[in-house]
Write a protein that holds these residues in place. Structure first.
Motif, mmCIF file in Angstrom:
data_model
loop_
_atom_site.group_PDB
_atom_site.id
_atom_site.type_symbol
_atom_site.label_atom_id
_atom_site.label_comp_id
_atom_site.label_asym_id
_atom_site.label_seq_id
_atom_site.Cartn_x
_atom_site.Cartn_y
_atom_site.Cartn_z
ATOM 1 N N ALA A 128 -13.970 -24.744 -14.379
ATOM 2 C CA ALA A 128 -13.722 -26.136 -14.017
ATOM 3 C C ALA A 128 -13.408 -26.971 -15.256
ATOM 4 C CB ALA A 128 -14.929 -26.711 -13.275
ATOM 5 N N ALA A 129 -14.137 -26.751 -16.337
ATOM 6 C CA ALA A 129 -13.886 -27.501 -17.567
ATOM 7 C C ALA A 129 -12.482 -27.220 -18.095
ATOM 8 C CB ALA A 129 -14.936 -27.152 -18.614
ATOM 9 N N PRO A 157 -15.868 -34.711 -16.441
ATOM 10 C CA PRO A 157 -15.362 -35.643 -17.448
ATOM 11 C C PRO A 157 -15.540 -35.071 -18.850
ATOM 12 C CG PRO A 157 -17.485 -36.387 -16.612
ATOM 13 C CD PRO A 157 -17.095 -35.186 -15.794
ATOM 14 N N GLY A 158 -15.227 -35.882 -19.888
ATOM 15 C CA GLY A 158 -15.206 -35.293 -21.207
ATOM 16 C C GLY A 158 -15.771 -36.080 -22.368
ATOM 17 N N HIS A 159 -15.892 -37.405 -22.270
ATOM 18 C CA HIS A 159 -16.063 -38.193 -23.495
ATOM 19 C C HIS A 159 -17.424 -38.061 -24.167
ATOM 20 C CE1 HIS A 159 -17.876 -42.173 -21.742
ATOM 21 N NE2 HIS A 159 -18.217 -41.138 -20.991
ATOM 22 N N CYS A 170 -20.376 -33.634 -19.497
ATOM 23 C CA CYS A 170 -19.124 -33.330 -20.188
ATOM 24 C C CYS A 170 -19.223 -32.031 -20.989
ATOM 25 C CB CYS A 170 -18.759 -34.467 -21.137
ATOM 26 S SG CYS A 170 -18.597 -36.091 -20.334
ATOM 27 N N PHE A 171 -18.109 -31.282 -21.026
ATOM 28 C CA PHE A 171 -18.079 -29.990 -21.716
ATOM 29 C C PHE A 171 -16.934 -29.887 -22.719
ATOM 30 C CE2 PHE A 171 -20.063 -29.564 -17.590
ATOM 31 C CZ PHE A 171 -21.260 -28.955 -17.914
ATOM 32 N N ILE A 172 -15.751 -30.319 -22.342
ATOM 33 C CA ILE A 172 -14.601 -30.384 -23.240
ATOM 34 C C ILE A 172 -14.122 -31.833 -23.250
ATOM 35 C CG2 ILE A 172 -12.205 -29.670 -23.630
ATOM 36 C CD1 ILE A 172 -12.887 -27.016 -22.282
ATOM 37 N N ASN A 173 -13.913 -32.370 -24.443
ATOM 38 C CA ASN A 173 -13.540 -33.780 -24.555
ATOM 39 C C ASN A 173 -12.045 -33.938 -24.288
ATOM 40 O OD1 ASN A 173 -12.937 -36.445 -25.542
ATOM 41 N ND2 ASN A 173 -14.935 -36.415 -26.551
ATOM 42 N N ASN A 174 -11.707 -34.235 -23.044
ATOM 43 C CA ASN A 174 -10.314 -34.297 -22.620
ATOM 44 C C ASN A 174 -9.522 -35.374 -23.347
ATOM 45 O OD1 ASN A 174 -10.722 -32.284 -20.483
ATOM 46 N ND2 ASN A 174 -11.905 -33.887 -19.468
ATOM 47 N N MET A 320 -9.827 -39.470 -16.527
ATOM 48 C CA MET A 320 -10.966 -39.893 -15.726
ATOM 49 C C MET A 320 -12.272 -39.507 -16.400
ATOM 50 S SD MET A 320 -11.475 -41.487 -12.856
ATOM 51 C CE MET A 320 -13.043 -42.094 -12.230
ATOM 52 N N GLU A 321 -13.189 -40.491 -16.439
ATOM 53 C CA GLU A 321 -14.530 -40.246 -16.971
ATOM 54 C C GLU A 321 -15.552 -40.536 -15.879
ATOM 55 O OE1 GLU A 321 -14.752 -38.802 -19.797
ATOM 56 O OE2 GLU A 321 -13.105 -39.416 -21.081
ATOM 57 N N GLY A 322 -16.402 -41.548 -16.066
ATOM 58 C CA GLY A 322 -17.494 -41.795 -15.138
ATOM 59 C C GLY A 322 -17.163 -42.793 -14.040
#
Length: 343
Positions: A128-129, A157-159, A170-174, A320-322
């Motif tokens: 998914a990440a 999300p990523g940040h 978050c796992f990878i900072n998109n 997209m984040e939170g």
């Protein structure tokens, strides 16, 4: 505006989150995406595409190789040790402990690579990440090919993800990956504007000493809000990055007037700096009814915020984040995008 979205986000759905001393259904859940998709279609923003396969090269440029290996193999290691449930950090290195020695036992590894134990890992988290990062990369590709803007409907999300830690769902900072790809494609100066309620600690971590990426974050004051230990106004960057990290912490009850003044200040500084491209960490948890935030923005305020951002006239990727007021997350997210398009 084209949206990039992957069905693989559903592969990450932890069944529990530790909140308030009890296990609850995670606030970050698959239904968030459904509300955004439904609202996009209701408003005629139906140009929605699946992403191209993920490109690991820019991810490897930014993230620690040991951390990436951990994310890829953690579930298999966890199960091999006979663990019955989902992966939740139970041990973390505290003050006075070694931060330079990585455990070999998976339980220890989890604590080493995690900075917030509300975030669980499941069998499908890694896939998914990667799909979330792929959405961000495809949005970047669309803009790099000439579009004014694109929306990456990223989940997870990523940040909050740093170079070597996950947390805050978050796992990878998109957003960071997109900024790096903008640079790789020739943008001399890239700005990341984070309007999520929670400070983008991971993004700050990744660019704090760089002079080619400016980071600005509007968020709840860290002494009152997650991630607690980063996001103060005096954190302005180091070395070549000095002055290019802009934090706007605000206290409980902040309404749109004060929030918009901070947004305008950030926009002014991004413009004065001469950014060539823009990445928006699009969190909508500054909404007045969000269950884990304390700002007081109304839905219409997000439309106005989108207009303000659009006036910069920069090539823009929204990630997209939170946003955890589930029934309003679609309205508030699309309001930003529609406001941006109005300009």
């Amino acid at each position: 505006m084209r949206t990039f979205y992957s069905e693989d986000h559903r592969l990450h759905f932890p069944q529990a989150e530790l909140s308030g001393g009890e296990f609850v259904t995670p606030f970050e859940r698959p239904s968030r995406v459904e509300y955004v998709l439904n609202r996009l279609r209701e408003r005629g923003l139906s140009d929605i595409m699946a992403p191209r396969p993920v490109d690991m090269a820019p991810i490897r440029t930014l993230l620690d190789p040991g951390y990436l290996c951990f994310l890829e193999t953690a579930w298999e290691e966890w199960k091999r040790e006979g663990m019955a449930g989902e992966i939740i950090a139970a041990n973390v290195p505290a003050r006075g402990m070694h931060l330079d020695r990585i455990p070999t036992n998976i339980d220890g590894k989890v604590g080493y690579y995690c900075h917030a134990s509300e975030t669980a890992i499941t069998s499908g988290t890694w896939a998914a990440a990667l799909s979330s990062a792929a959405c961000a990369q495809s949005a970047l590709g669309h803009v790099a090919a000439g579009a004014d803007a694109a929306f990456a409907l990223c989940r997870p999300p990523g940040h909050h993800a740093t170079a070597d830690q996950y947390g805050g769902y978050c796992f990878i900072n998109n957003a960071a990956v997109v900024a790096q790809m903008f640079r790789d494609k020739g943008a001399a100066r890239v700005a990341i504007l984070d309007i999520d309620f929670h400070h983008g600690n991971g993004t700050q971590n990744l660019f704090y000493d760089r002079d080619d990426v400016l980071f600005a974050s509007l968020h709840g004051a860290p002494q009152e809000a997650y991630p607690y230990f980063l996001g103060y106004a005096d954190e302005t960057g180091i070395g070549k990055g000095d002055g290019l990290n802009l934090n706007y912490p605000m206290t409980a009850g902040t309404g749109y007037g004060a929030w918009a003044a901070a947004l305008d200040d950030a926009i002014g500084k991004i413009t004065a700096w001469g950014a060539d491209a823009l990445v928006i960490s699009l969190g909508v948890d500054a909404y007045k009814d969000d269950p884990i935030s304390f700002f007081k923005l109304d839905s219409d305020d997000f439309t106005n915020a989108g207009r303000r951002i659009g006036r910069m006239k920069l090539p823009t990727v929204f990630c997209m984040e939170g946003g955890y007021a589930i029934e309003a997350v679609g309205i508030n997210t699309v309001n930003v995008l529609e406001g941006f398009k109005d300009i």
